[in-house]
Write a protein that holds these residues in place. Structure first.
Motif, PDB file in Angstrom:
ATOM      1  N   LEU A 220       0.834  -1.195   0.000  1.00 50.42           N
ATOM      2  CA  LEU A 220       0.000   0.000   0.000  1.00 50.42           C
ATOM      3  C   LEU A 220       0.875   1.254   0.000  1.00 50.42           C
ATOM      4  N   LEU A 221       0.490   2.229  -0.810  1.00 49.29           N
ATOM      5  CA  LEU A 221       1.181   3.509  -0.888  1.00 49.29           C
ATOM      6  C   LEU A 221       0.177   4.612  -0.587  1.00 49.29           C
ATOM      7  N   HIS A 222       0.658   5.740  -0.086  1.00 49.82           N
ATOM      8  CA  HIS A 222      -0.229   6.874   0.169  1.00 49.82           C
ATOM      9  C   HIS A 222       0.514   8.176  -0.112  1.00 49.82           C
ATOM     10  N   ASP A 223      -0.202   9.153  -0.675  1.00 47.38           N
ATOM     11  CA  ASP A 223       0.380  10.445  -1.047  1.00 47.38           C
ATOM     12  C   ASP A 223      -0.251  11.552  -0.215  1.00 47.38           C
ATOM     13  N   ALA A 224       0.556  12.192   0.633  1.00 48.75           N
ATOM     14  CA  ALA A 224       0.074  13.334   1.421  1.00 48.75           C
ATOM     15  C   ALA A 224       0.062  14.615   0.603  1.00 48.75           C
ATOM     16  N   HIS A 225       0.751  14.636  -0.517  1.00 47.92           N
ATOM     17  CA  HIS A 225       0.731  15.724  -1.497  1.00 47.92           C
ATOM     18  C   HIS A 225       1.116  17.070  -0.906  1.00 47.92           C
ATOM     19  N   GLU A 226       2.140  17.077  -0.088  1.00 44.25           N
ATOM     20  CA  GLU A 226       2.783  18.275   0.460  1.00 44.25           C
ATOM     21  C   GLU A 226       1.831  19.229   1.176  1.00 44.25           C
ATOM     22  N   ARG A 227       0.758  18.703   1.752  1.00 44.31           N
ATOM     23  CA  ARG A 227      -0.245  19.574   2.362  1.00 44.31           C
ATOM     24  C   ARG A 227      -0.111  19.703   3.876  1.00 44.31           C
ATOM     25  N   LEU A 228       0.995  19.220   4.431  1.00 48.95           N
ATOM     26  CA  LEU A 228       1.151  19.225   5.882  1.00 48.95           C
ATOM     27  C   LEU A 228       2.339  20.084   6.306  1.00 48.95           C
ATOM     28  N   LEU A 248       5.300   6.384   1.979  1.00 49.89           N
ATOM     29  CA  LEU A 248       4.484   7.585   2.178  1.00 49.89           C
ATOM     30  C   LEU A 248       5.102   8.675   1.316  1.00 49.89           C
ATOM     31  N   GLU A 249       4.307   9.223   0.418  1.00 45.13           N
ATOM     32  CA  GLU A 249       4.839  10.183  -0.562  1.00 45.13           C
ATOM     33  C   GLU A 249       4.534  11.626  -0.175  1.00 45.13           C
ATOM     34  N   ASP A 250       5.504  12.494  -0.432  1.00 46.56           N
ATOM     35  CA  ASP A 250       5.345  13.944  -0.294  1.00 46.56           C
ATOM     36  C   ASP A 250       4.716  14.348   1.034  1.00 46.56           C
ATOM     37  N   ALA A 251       5.231  13.765   2.100  1.00 51.62           N
ATOM     38  CA  ALA A 251       4.795  14.208   3.421  1.00 51.62           C
ATOM     39  C   ALA A 251       5.225  15.643   3.674  1.00 51.62           C
ATOM     40  N   LEU A 252       6.291  16.083   2.970  1.00 52.95           N
ATOM     41  CA  LEU A 252       6.785  17.452   3.092  1.00 52.95           C
ATOM     42  C   LEU A 252       6.894  18.098   1.715  1.00 52.95           C
ATOM     43  N   ALA A 253       6.682  19.399   1.677  1.00 56.90           N
ATOM     44  CA  ALA A 253       6.889  20.170   0.459  1.00 56.90           C
ATOM     45  C   ALA A 253       8.390  20.353   0.216  1.00 56.90           C
ATOM     46  N   PRO A 254       8.798  20.646  -1.017  1.00 59.82           N
ATOM     47  CA  PRO A 254      10.224  20.886  -1.283  1.00 59.82           C
ATOM     48  C   PRO A 254      10.823  21.953  -0.376  1.00 59.82           C
ATOM     49  N   GLU A 255      10.030  22.968  -0.048  1.00 61.51           N
ATOM     50  CA  GLU A 255      10.536  24.047   0.801  1.00 61.51           C
ATOM     51  C   GLU A 255      10.845  23.576   2.222  1.00 61.51           C
ATOM     52  N   ASP A 256      10.261  22.447   2.626  1.00 61.73           N
ATOM     53  CA  ASP A 256      10.448  21.934   3.984  1.00 61.73           C
ATOM     54  C   ASP A 256      11.341  20.701   4.024  1.00 61.73           C
ATOM     55  N   ALA A 257      12.110  20.458   2.958  1.00 63.33           N
ATOM     56  CA  ALA A 257      12.881  19.219   2.851  1.00 63.33           C
ATOM     57  C   ALA A 257      13.891  19.049   3.977  1.00 63.33           C
ATOM     58  N   ALA A 258      14.330  20.122   4.590  1.00 63.35           N
ATOM     59  CA  ALA A 258      15.305  20.015   5.682  1.00 63.35           C
ATOM     60  C   ALA A 258      14.748  19.259   6.885  1.00 63.35           C
ATOM     61  N   HIS A 259      13.432  19.083   6.931  1.00 63.25           N
ATOM     62  CA  HIS A 259      12.809  18.394   8.063  1.00 63.25           C
ATOM     63  C   HIS A 259      12.716  16.881   7.865  1.00 63.25           C
ATOM     64  N   SER A 268       9.385   4.249  11.121  1.00 64.85           N
ATOM     65  CA  SER A 268      10.098   3.452  10.115  1.00 64.85           C
ATOM     66  C   SER A 268       9.406   3.439   8.762  1.00 64.85           C
ATOM     67  N   VAL A 269       8.371   4.263   8.595  1.00 61.35           N
ATOM     68  CA  VAL A 269       7.638   4.296   7.321  1.00 61.35           C
ATOM     69  C   VAL A 269       8.578   4.762   6.201  1.00 61.35           C
ATOM     70  N   PRO A 270       8.721   3.993   5.116  1.00 55.10           N
ATOM     71  CA  PRO A 270       9.555   4.440   3.992  1.00 55.10           C
ATOM     72  C   PRO A 270       9.016   5.741   3.399  1.00 55.10           C
ATOM     73  N   LEU A 271       9.917   6.652   3.067  1.00 51.86           N
ATOM     74  CA  LEU A 271       9.547   7.989   2.615  1.00 51.86           C
ATOM     75  C   LEU A 271       9.935   8.178   1.151  1.00 51.86           C
ATOM     76  N   ALA A 272       9.034   8.791   0.394  1.00 51.78           N
ATOM     77  CA  ALA A 272       9.263   9.066  -1.026  1.00 51.78           C
ATOM     78  C   ALA A 272       9.027  10.540  -1.289  1.00 51.78           C
ATOM     79  N   VAL A 273       9.859  11.126  -2.157  1.00 57.85           N
ATOM     80  CA  VAL A 273       9.703  12.533  -2.500  1.00 57.85           C
ATOM     81  C   VAL A 273      10.419  12.804  -3.815  1.00 57.85           C
ATOM     82  N   GLY A 274      10.025  13.880  -4.515  1.00 58.40           N
ATOM     83  CA  GLY A 274      10.808  14.309  -5.665  1.00 58.40           C
ATOM     84  C   GLY A 274      10.067  14.704  -6.916  1.00 58.40           C
TER      85      GLY A 274
END
Length: 419
Positions: A220-228, A248-259, A268-274
């Motif tokens: 199962l995959l889920h996309d938060a779409h940078e809304r948090l 879990l995709e795009d839990a953070l926006a590009p502007e918040d990538a430092a977090h 331990s949830v695998p994180l995806a972004v880009g």
């Protein structure tokens, strides 16, 4: 005018670019920008995808008015050299518009190279390392039982990976179909609102219940779409732990990538972004810090295959995996470029795969279509996808601003929300 190559052949019959043409069409409903690089050899041309559905005409102008004229007369074999020259032809480099335009030209040059060699494109990228690429499809709904049934139906059809999006009552939720005509109208006008707190209350328990219902054998995959906000993203990572997501995709926006380091520490949830990144350098700090597991790559937005293949090598070296962007607004030409990398890279993880319409398959003969959840590469030289200009003319694009209205999404307090 680009600087000439000191190694260029003086033979008047040597391979040369004779024209660069762009085509706008929308057989999938979203606007595509297709680039065709033509040569002095009869019937030899290459295709590229330069599609950004929000800035279609601006991208076309960059190709038609700048990059195209610069390429005429050049040897299309010099892909790396031409990519660098075109990139540096504008003093202020980068950005989605310029990168998409550059990608359209770049992928078309790779297509030509494959055709000249008589080889599928993946053979030029190192050859095959797998038989087929695992794909993931999308399902959505309102209740866990409803969504779980759709997941199981997808699994029955051969998909081992399924993205699940959960509609949040009373809020404009990304990736879910409207419940009724009134909601459809609110979305079209963007008169609804986004409630991140409602999302955090509602979505995690639904994802956990879906996992309980479908069992352990479907990813199962889920996309938060940078809304948090970053603090909310940390909470989400903690709350969906028991859903055992593939990522879990795009839990953070590009502007918040430092977090992202804080998200890694939260669970331990695998994180995806880009998918929003327009420069391969944006991934490097995240890869080096080992805080992401999947690089979501969009070849058009990154400037084509020439830079993206280098990024994929870095992903492999840092022990992460790729998950190329492949929604309906990436054309079949772009999907074929994705597939060439998927088949040739040990770092491949999973490929997002749009369900292309019959009209889209008509316009693009050879469109990659999943078979029981997997994409198989074409044996034809180059990308293996063609473009029917006459068929494309039947599906014109809409006027600017008609396709998407991202900027009209607001939070419950009236402030602007990222899309």
């Amino acid at each position: 005018m680009l600087a000439s190559a000191p190694w260029a052949s003086a033979d008047p019959d040597a391979l040369r670019v004779t024209a660069v043409r762009t085509f706008l069409c929308a057989p999938q409903g979203c606007p595509y920008v297709i680039v065709r690089v033509e040569t002095n050899q009869p019937g030899l041309y290459g295709l590229g995808c330069a599609s950004d559905p929000q800035r279609t005409r601006a991208i076309r102008s960059v190709v038609d008015d700048y990059y195209g004229p610069m390429l005429v007369g050049r040897d299309p074999s010099d892909i790396e050299d031409l990519h660098r020259l075109l990139l540096n032809s504008g003093y202020w480099r980068g950005g989605s518009i310029g990168q998409n335009a550059l990608a359209g030209v770049d992928v078309a040059l790779w297509d030509i190279k494959g055709k000249v060699a008589g080889l599928p494109l993946y053979q030029l990228l190192g050859g095959r390392v797998r038989q087929a690429a695992d794909a993931y499809t999308h399902v959505d709904g309102f209740e866990a039982g409803e969504i779980a049934e759709k997941v199981l139906a997808a699994a029955e059809g051969g998909y081992r990976h399924v993205r699940v999006q959960v509609a949040v009552p009373g809020t404009d939720t990304y990736g879910t179909a409207p419940r009724d005509e009134a909601e459809r109208r609110r979305r079209a006008l963007r008169s609804g609102s986004w409630d991140s707190l409602g999302y955090l209350r509602h979505v995690p328990p639904v994802l956990r219940e879906i996992r309980d219902r479908v069992g352990p054998d479907v990813e199962l995959l889920h996309d938060a779409h940078e809304r948090l906000a970053p603090s909310q993203a940390r909470e989400l990572v903690h709350e969906v732990e028991d859903a055992r997501l593939f990522f879990l995709e795009d839990a953070l926006a590009p502007e918040d990538a430092a977090h992202f380091g804080q998200l890694r520490a939260a669970g331990s949830v695998p994180l995806a972004v880009g998918e929003l990144y327009h420069d391969i350098g944006m991934y490097l700090p995240l890869l080096e810090a080992r805080v992401i597991d999947f690089a979501r790559i969009r070849i058009p937005t990154l400037g084509g295959l020439t830079p993206t293949r280098k990024l994929v090598a870095a992903v492999e070296l840092f022990g992460a995996r790729t998950a190329p962007h492949g929604p309906g607004d990436v054309s079949p030409v772009g999907m074929a470029a994705n597939l060439a990398l998927d088949i040739s890279s040990p770092a491949f993880g999973v490929q997002e795969a749009a369900a292309f319409r019959e009209a889209t398959r008509e316009v693009f003969p050879g469109t990659p279509v999943p078979e029981r959840g997997r994409l198989h590469p074409s044996p034809l030289p180059g990308l293996g996808v063609d473009f029917d200009e006459s068929a494309a003319a039947k599906y014109p694009v809409t006027a600017p601003l008609e396709h998407d209205r991202w900027a009209l999404l607001r939070n419950t307090d009236g402030s602007v929300q990222r899309p």
